[in-house]
Design a protein around this motif. Structure first.
Motif, short mmCIF file in Angstrom:
data_model
loop_
_atom_site.label_atom_id
_atom_site.label_comp_id
_atom_site.label_asym_id
_atom_site.label_seq_id
_atom_site.Cartn_x
_atom_site.Cartn_y
_atom_site.Cartn_z
N PHE A 212 0.82 -1.22 0.00
CA PHE A 212 0.00 0.00 0.00
C PHE A 212 0.85 1.27 0.00
CE2 PHE A 212 -2.58 -3.34 1.91
CZ PHE A 212 -3.66 -3.32 1.04
N ASN A 213 2.18 1.14 -0.03
CA ASN A 213 3.04 2.31 -0.05
C ASN A 213 2.67 3.21 -1.24
OD1 ASN A 213 4.35 1.47 2.18
ND2 ASN A 213 6.31 0.99 1.18
N ASN A 214 2.33 4.46 -0.93
CA ASN A 214 2.00 5.46 -1.95
C ASN A 214 0.79 5.07 -2.82
OD1 ASN A 214 4.23 6.98 -1.07
ND2 ASN A 214 5.59 5.75 -2.35
N LYS A 215 -0.04 4.18 -2.31
CA LYS A 215 -1.25 3.77 -3.04
C LYS A 215 -2.48 4.26 -2.26
CE LYS A 215 0.64 0.76 -6.12
NZ LYS A 215 1.99 0.61 -5.64
N SER A 216 -3.63 4.26 -2.94
CA SER A 216 -4.86 4.58 -2.23
C SER A 216 -5.21 3.41 -1.30
CB SER A 216 -5.99 4.84 -3.23
OG SER A 216 -6.28 3.67 -3.96
N ALA A 217 -5.76 3.74 -0.13
CA ALA A 217 -6.02 2.70 0.86
C ALA A 217 -7.08 3.16 1.84
CB ALA A 217 -4.74 2.35 1.61
N GLN A 218 -7.70 2.17 2.48
CA GLN A 218 -8.57 2.46 3.62
C GLN A 218 -8.11 1.61 4.79
OE1 GLN A 218 -12.58 0.99 3.92
NE2 GLN A 218 -12.39 -0.21 2.04
N VAL A 219 -8.36 2.13 5.98
CA VAL A 219 -7.89 1.49 7.21
C VAL A 219 -9.08 1.34 8.15
CG1 VAL A 219 -6.21 1.66 9.10
CG2 VAL A 219 -5.72 2.75 6.90
N PHE A 220 -9.25 0.16 8.74
CA PHE A 220 -10.33 -0.05 9.70
C PHE A 220 -9.90 -1.08 10.72
CE2 PHE A 220 -11.17 -2.57 5.88
CZ PHE A 220 -11.22 -3.86 6.39
N LEU A 221 -10.68 -1.22 11.78
CA LEU A 221 -10.42 -2.22 12.82
C LEU A 221 -11.16 -3.49 12.49
CD1 LEU A 221 -10.63 -0.66 16.40
CD2 LEU A 221 -8.63 -1.54 15.23
N LYS A 222 -10.46 -4.61 12.54
CA LYS A 222 -11.09 -5.91 12.37
C LYS A 222 -10.65 -6.76 13.55
CE LYS A 222 -12.02 -9.32 8.80
NZ LYS A 222 -11.71 -9.75 7.43
N GLU A 223 -11.58 -7.05 14.45
CA GLU A 223 -11.28 -7.82 15.67
C GLU A 223 -10.10 -7.18 16.42
OE1 GLU A 223 -10.76 -11.71 14.13
OE2 GLU A 223 -12.86 -11.93 13.62
N ASN A 224 -10.18 -5.87 16.60
CA ASN A 224 -9.20 -5.08 17.35
C ASN A 224 -7.81 -5.08 16.71
OD1 ASN A 224 -11.19 -4.46 19.15
ND2 ASN A 224 -10.57 -5.99 20.66
N ILE A 225 -7.74 -5.38 15.44
CA ILE A 225 -6.45 -5.32 14.73
C ILE A 225 -6.61 -4.31 13.59
CG2 ILE A 225 -4.83 -6.59 13.27
CD1 ILE A 225 -5.60 -9.10 14.90
N ILE A 226 -5.65 -3.39 13.50
CA ILE A 226 -5.68 -2.41 12.41
C ILE A 226 -5.45 -3.14 11.08
CG2 ILE A 226 -4.40 -0.52 11.37
CD1 ILE A 226 -5.47 0.84 13.49
#
Length: 235
Positions: A212-226
């Protein structure tokens, strides 16, 4: 010489709110300190300049090494401003600073209604900026989402009660869900973050998958893991 009260400068008292980090040590303390050292090794700037509250409610007061814990933390340049949740046996704290106990603090999530399920006809507050967020700048908006229609420089920090949307490059620190929102997300068109955090769980730059370096991305929590995924990919 006697000064009349008229010659004294007026006393100015102002309020200021800070986002303090809360550390909750648990036994065995030697292992907890090792985990702390690992975190500092991964992200040496994580605690830099941040006020820290030490919450001792997980301890009984009889733990080995507790009397030295305060100085162990000072030695790691952690700035403790107060402590809360005193253990049942506080005698191990006799050499700790006095007048150091904070009461009446509230978790941020008690101060704001959950923003992912607003009442009908109630708009969710949103902070929007067209300007780049430069190194050393910080935006703190616990009431809702932050939208940056530009880039966030390395050394900048954005903290939102809800989600964070960065339409340019995200090179600084993005801290979402600070008002107790595990469903908050972070979106960017150009992932290069120094730190990602949601609801207290975090990931440092070295831990962000290279794909994901320098790419479009989304971040969320899944079972308390980023978790980092493509912008278009669903859970």
């Amino acid at each position: 010489m006697h000064h009349s009260s008229h010659s004294l400068p007026p006393l100015r008292i102002r309020g200021r709110s800070f986002l303090a980090l809360v550390l909750s040590p648990k036994a065995p303390l030697v292992n907890w300190l090792q985990s702390l050292d690992e975190q500092i090794k991964r992200s040496s700037q994580f605690f830099y300049g941040k006020p820290v509250i030490l919450n001792l409610e997980l301890l009984t007061g009889d733990e080995e090494g507790l009397e030295k814990l305060y100085h162990e933390l000072l030695g790691r340049n952690i700035q403790i401003i107060s402590m809360e949740g005193l253990p049942s046996n506080p005698s191990a704290l006799k050499d700790w600073p006095k007048n150091f106990i904070l009461t009446g603090g509230k978790n941020i999530d008690n101060l704001n209604p959950p923003i992912d399920s607003p009442a009908k006809n109630q708009s969710v507050p949103c902070y929007i900026t067209d300007d780049p967020v430069r190194s050393g700048q910080s935006i703190f908006f616990p009431e809702g989402d932050i939208i940056v229609v530009n880039s966030v420089a390395s050394g900048a920090e954005i903290s939102a009660g809800g989600s964070i949307h960065v339409y340019g490059a995200l090179r600084g620190r993005a801290i979402a869900g600070i008002s107790g929102q595990p469903n908050a997300r972070i979106f960017t068109s150009h992932m290069a973050a120094e730190l990602l955090a949601i609801d207290g769980y975090y990931m440092t730059a070295e831990e962000i998958p290279e794909a994901f370096n320098n790419k479009s991305a989304q971040v969320f929590l899944k079972e308390n893991i980023i978790t980092v995924t493509n912008l278009t990919k669903t859970r």
